[in-house]
Design a protein around this motif. Structure first.
Motif, PDB file in Angstrom:
ATOM      1  N   SER A  50       0.948  -1.402  -0.181  1.00 35.13           N
ATOM      2  CA  SER A  50       0.019   0.169  -0.099  1.00 35.13           C
ATOM      3  C   SER A  50       0.916   1.375   0.058  1.00 35.13           C
ATOM      4  O   SER A  50       1.999   1.443   0.734  1.00 35.13           O
ATOM      5  CB  SER A  50      -0.956  -0.089   1.179  1.00 35.13           C
ATOM      6  OG  SER A  50      -1.212   1.231   1.913  1.00 35.13           O
ATOM      7  N   PRO A  51       0.482   2.574  -0.622  1.00 36.54           N
ATOM      8  CA  PRO A  51       1.153   3.498  -0.693  1.00 36.54           C
ATOM      9  C   PRO A  51       1.488   4.349   0.828  1.00 36.54           C
ATOM     10  O   PRO A  51       2.424   4.681   0.972  1.00 36.54           O
ATOM     11  CB  PRO A  51       0.356   4.453  -1.659  1.00 36.54           C
ATOM     12  CG  PRO A  51      -0.503   3.648  -2.348  1.00 36.54           C
ATOM     13  CD  PRO A  51      -0.742   2.354  -1.476  1.00 36.54           C
ATOM     14  N   ARG A  52       0.490   3.874   1.528  1.00 41.31           N
ATOM     15  CA  ARG A  52       0.528   4.468   2.941  1.00 41.31           C
ATOM     16  C   ARG A  52       1.642   3.684   3.645  1.00 41.31           C
ATOM     17  O   ARG A  52       2.533   4.396   4.268  1.00 41.31           O
ATOM     18  CB  ARG A  52      -0.694   4.218   3.828  1.00 41.31           C
ATOM     19  CG  ARG A  52      -1.937   5.074   3.324  1.00 41.31           C
ATOM     20  CD  ARG A  52      -3.000   4.805   4.293  1.00 41.31           C
ATOM     21  NE  ARG A  52      -4.044   5.507   4.156  1.00 41.31           N
ATOM     22  CZ  ARG A  52      -5.397   5.620   4.379  1.00 41.31           C
ATOM     23  NH1 ARG A  52      -5.635   5.043   5.481  1.00 41.31           N
ATOM     24  NH2 ARG A  52      -6.244   6.516   4.155  1.00 41.31           N
ATOM     25  N   ILE A  53       1.723   2.356   3.404  1.00 45.71           N
ATOM     26  CA  ILE A  53       3.018   1.436   4.085  1.00 45.71           C
ATOM     27  C   ILE A  53       4.201   2.076   3.291  1.00 45.71           C
ATOM     28  O   ILE A  53       5.251   2.194   4.159  1.00 45.71           O
ATOM     29  CB  ILE A  53       2.600  -0.078   4.014  1.00 45.71           C
ATOM     30  CG1 ILE A  53       1.432  -0.424   4.522  1.00 45.71           C
ATOM     31  CG2 ILE A  53       3.611  -0.814   4.437  1.00 45.71           C
ATOM     32  CD1 ILE A  53       1.256  -0.018   6.143  1.00 45.71           C
ATOM     33  N   LEU A  54       4.227   2.246   2.182  1.00 44.38           N
ATOM     34  CA  LEU A  54       5.687   2.693   1.614  1.00 44.38           C
ATOM     35  C   LEU A  54       6.148   4.072   2.048  1.00 44.38           C
ATOM     36  O   LEU A  54       7.187   4.146   2.187  1.00 44.38           O
ATOM     37  CB  LEU A  54       5.327   2.915  -0.126  1.00 44.38           C
ATOM     38  CG  LEU A  54       5.119   1.661  -0.784  1.00 44.38           C
ATOM     39  CD1 LEU A  54       4.688   1.742  -2.237  1.00 44.38           C
ATOM     40  CD2 LEU A  54       6.428   0.798  -0.564  1.00 44.38           C
ATOM     41  N   LYS A  55       5.135   4.888   2.420  1.00 43.03           N
ATOM     42  CA  LYS A  55       5.777   6.045   2.900  1.00 43.03           C
ATOM     43  C   LYS A  55       6.186   6.047   4.322  1.00 43.03           C
ATOM     44  O   LYS A  55       7.052   6.774   4.978  1.00 43.03           O
ATOM     45  CB  LYS A  55       4.136   7.227   3.280  1.00 43.03           C
ATOM     46  CG  LYS A  55       3.863   7.848   1.928  1.00 43.03           C
ATOM     47  CD  LYS A  55       2.619   8.640   2.169  1.00 43.03           C
ATOM     48  CE  LYS A  55       2.107   9.207   1.112  1.00 43.03           C
ATOM     49  NZ  LYS A  55       1.056  10.188   1.392  1.00 43.03           N
ATOM     50  N   LEU A  56       5.910   4.924   5.173  1.00 48.23           N
ATOM     51  CA  LEU A  56       6.235   4.856   6.542  1.00 48.23           C
ATOM     52  C   LEU A  56       7.849   3.721   6.341  1.00 48.23           C
ATOM     53  O   LEU A  56       8.310   3.757   7.325  1.00 48.23           O
ATOM     54  CB  LEU A  56       5.205   3.630   7.261  1.00 48.23           C
ATOM     55  CG  LEU A  56       4.036   4.308   7.733  1.00 48.23           C
ATOM     56  CD1 LEU A  56       3.208   3.519   8.288  1.00 48.23           C
ATOM     57  CD2 LEU A  56       4.370   5.594   8.595  1.00 48.23           C
TER      58      LEU A  56
END
Length: 82
Positions: A50-56
């Motif tokens: 997920s893009p949200r996870i990639l940001k983390l």
């Protein structure tokens, strides 16, 4: 098989990178090789993460001996104490 590679990099970047490698107990070549492997394998992983996870990713640095399974077990044991 390994192949020698010549790179042109700013002196200040090389200096900082060498210190980083020394602190991690690795060679600069190992770090560059691992980075390139991560970078090139990331393309196939990006489709499933997920893009949200990639940001983390990379936000938290954990010790190399960190055992996430033990931490989860401890946390759940504490949460569900009788």
């Amino acid at each position: 098989m390994t192949t020698k590679l010549t790179l042109t990099i700013d002196d200040s970047v090389i200096s900082v990178a060498k210190k980083y490698a020394k602190n991690k107990g690795k060679s600069l070549s190992d770090i560059v090789e691992n980075y390139l492997m991560t970078l090139t394998s990331k393309e196939s992983k990006d489709e499933t993460i997920s893009p949200r996870i990639l940001k983390l990713m990379g936000v938290i640095e954990l010790p190399e001996d960190f055992d996430y399974k033990r931490e989860i077990t401890n946390s759940l044991s504490e949460k569900y104490k009788l």
